[in-house]
Design a protein around this motif. Sequence first.
Motif, short mmCIF file in Angstrom:
data_model
loop_
_atom_site.label_atom_id
_atom_site.label_comp_id
_atom_site.label_asym_id
_atom_site.label_seq_id
_atom_site.Cartn_x
_atom_site.Cartn_y
_atom_site.Cartn_z
N TYR A 30 0.85 -1.20 0.00
CA TYR A 30 0.00 0.00 0.00
C TYR A 30 0.88 1.25 0.00
O TYR A 30 1.72 1.42 0.87
N GLU A 31 0.68 2.08 -1.00
CA GLU A 31 1.51 3.29 -1.14
C GLU A 31 0.58 4.49 -1.20
O GLU A 31 -0.33 4.55 -2.03
N ARG A 32 0.83 5.44 -0.33
CA ARG A 32 -0.02 6.61 -0.20
C ARG A 32 0.02 7.51 -1.42
O ARG A 32 -0.96 8.09 -1.85
N SER A 33 1.23 7.67 -2.00
CA SER A 33 1.36 8.56 -3.16
C SER A 33 0.89 7.84 -4.43
O SER A 33 0.45 6.70 -4.38
N GLY A 34 1.04 8.51 -5.53
CA GLY A 34 0.59 7.93 -6.79
C GLY A 34 1.67 7.13 -7.51
O GLY A 34 1.45 6.65 -8.62
N TYR A 35 2.82 7.01 -6.89
CA TYR A 35 3.95 6.36 -7.57
C TYR A 35 4.59 5.30 -6.68
O TYR A 35 4.69 5.47 -5.47
#
Lengths: 455, 455
Positions: free
Chosen positions: B34-39
């Motif tokens: 799970y990654e908060r940013s878009g990248y």
Amino acid sequence: MAKERVLIVGGDAAGMSAAGQIRKLLPDAEITVYERSGYSSYSACGIPYFIAGLVEPETRLVVRTPEEFLQKQNIVVKVRHEVLSLDPDGGTVLVRDLESGREFRDSWDRLLIATGASPAVPPVEGAKAEGIFTLSTLETGIAARRYVDKFRPRHAVVIGGGYIGLEMAEAFACVRGMKVTLLDKSPQVMNTFDADMAELIASAIRGIGTALRLGEGLVGFGTEGGRIRSVITEHGEIETEMVIMGLGVRPNSGLAGDAGLKLSVRDSIFADETMATSRPGIWAAGDCASTTHLMTGKPFWVALGTVANKMGRVAGISMGGGRAAFPGVYGTAMSKHCGLEVARTGLTEREAEENGFRSVSSVIRTKTRAGYYPGAETMHVKLVGEEGSGRLLGGQIVGGQGSAKRVDIIATALAGGMTVNNLLELDLGYAPPFSMAWDPVQIAGRELLKKTGGE
Amino acid sequence: MAKERVLIVGGDAAGMSAAGQIRKLLPDAEITVYERSGYSSYSACGIPYFIAGLVEPETRLVVRTPEEFLQKQNIVVKVRHEVLSLDPDGGTVLVRDLESGREFRDSWDRLLIATGASPAVPPVEGAKAEGIFTLSTLETGIAARRYVDKFRPRHAVVIGGGYIGLEMAEAFACVRGMKVTLLDKSPQVMNTFDADMAELIASAIRGIGTALRLGEGLVGFGTEGGRIRSVITEHGEIETEMVIMGLGVRPNSGLAGDAGLKLSVRDSIFADETMATSRPGIWAAGDCASTTHLMTGKPFWVALGTVANKMGRVAGISMGGGRAAFPGVYGTAMSKHCGLEVARTGLTEREAEENGFRSVSSVIRTKTRAGYYPGAETMHVKLVGEEGSGRLLGGQIVGGQGSAKRVDIIATALAGGMTVNNLLELDLGYAPPFSMAWDPVQIAGRELLKKTGGE
């Protein structure tokens, strides 16, 4: 009490490094240096760049002149003085003043032999022709440079694909814009590299435009009016206007050998960690002296400016009564050919096998900088390690700008007796203009770890 | 048997390095990131160069996209998904899909926290104005770049004279041709350097044309129509069109702290050599995790891409059931400001004193290459050693091209527990285009030896 007399035979890197140390430790000693050439303390490694025209004038290669040595350190440097023989029992040398021809004896309490090395010259026809150069001294470099300036040759043959060969091919091809043929009887360039890495170097050399003729022995020279006209090889004749012989060098150990001093590998003068020879009161340092290869523990001989400087420092401290050691080398060396940087340290795969190591190796291709950063260039790293123990045995690097000096990481790791795992744990510097997040050396380490056991 | 579920919170350097290792060791596991940013997996260190315009487009900073992770490694990366909380007892996380706003729970058998760090933002007026940027994520970098492209500011204020500050000042002053004011409340730039070395950096920065205002604290921002108009300091007001805040970062450890995991120095998440946290089944790696400073033996925290990558690898191997260790760091770091390279490792003189070492130091000024070789630039090296034992404690480098990466020699020597004498014995690479006959690091070592005892 009479002043201590220190004599030094040879006034280049090792001799003058030693002289400086001796002066610090023995402020009252009489220190005399006899140097056969006309220059003291010059950078022999800079000669290719002087010939290329990158360095002007030749005096920029001179670190310190005899006059400066006298004024600043009270060290007497007699250039154009050749030591003809030495008498260890009597403690004297026979010296010839090359200007006047006069011969005289001088005596020592402590003697350093720092006579350097001389280029190998094959006994072939025409080798004395005008336009054929071996680069041994600054004088020979000046002669080569004058020849280039005078005749403006469009083509040169460089014989020998080692460090000097690579650097002279660069000087001619990339700086002077000449056409160059690089000739070597060996099937690969750079014999101190493994064949796979040497092939990367060879293809870069070819890519830059130098004609590479490998596995082709020198037979002789064709001359015309005493001047070089062609190089005759086993496979044909190469017309040319200039030749550089880069066939390696040999230690100048005749003086020592004749005086009964013990010789070591490749007839270098035996010297221990303190640079003492087999004869009390006589030390040896620099390109004429032996050392130890620290990976194999065997006697080793190498002619390199950085080693000569370090040996000279230790010899000087030893001669002055101090304590210092030069335990040996890992065979670290590096060079540049146009945009290509090459470096090596420790054992190649071939050397590891020859010395009885069970070795494994990895070769990786990556970038010198973060891949997205401008100017990132291709870089290859080969690491050699010991199977089972995972101990690092050596490394080789071939790549673009910023590649070669990374060999220092490997050389330092070797000195620390590190394993591949230790290498991966190193906290190396990173920023996008300088490296990948994993340094290329560590990327090679990760590959090697798969073979030595691990990850 | 159900498939092993591996969850990773944070899809950048540490998280994705770990994911790759886990996939190798647990081919059947379900791995979700799970990654908060878009990248996913981008080079945060490259953001200044993207803003400068040296790197185009921003996607070049992305090492691997979520699609590639899925295809090549069967790793599911969900970007724009924020983990809101974690329940160690239940083995679940609460996740919010930032696109839809939907919240859901997901469960893990093994969990990695790789939440990174966030920039410190001072609680001053106007800090939310348009034109003020903190560079935390690729998105913030893109926003800064768009602002520069749109408004073409002629002047920027960079607040904070650390690594980010130096790199952003370079981006604006040397690449974009803007006028730059670098503001720091500290009396020196680069607080991880000793004052004497920092002064060399400061004078180079000034020489390049950046206005350096040290010992001057930030008070607030003047704005006009919601956009930045000036920076208000303790000593006055600086009109500007853009501001970069480089005031350091803090570990994103809230999630872990709230869940009762042990925190360490500076509120980083405690992690041992295998990157295991205080809670079985949960690991931490990267900018959010603690490590050990290997010179002091004390807990340490540093946010650096190279460290995050190495921690991530070890965490991944540990989570996959393999054996690997990340024993700690020496605080190696480097940066570039226009033509100036800076690097440091180990302890500064100040840090050595603070940690109870009896330290001595040497500072030398020499050249990056043989003095006669074209492009040789000035280079300063400071070495810190322990009095008596002669053990190396650290080093700092400031100089021209080819300077910074030499810090690796020192970092490797530190890892080998070497003394100054060991440093002098190193067989480092030499050729005139790359070094003096004695590498600058060894020249500094010779000076240091006079103080630790010796020569």
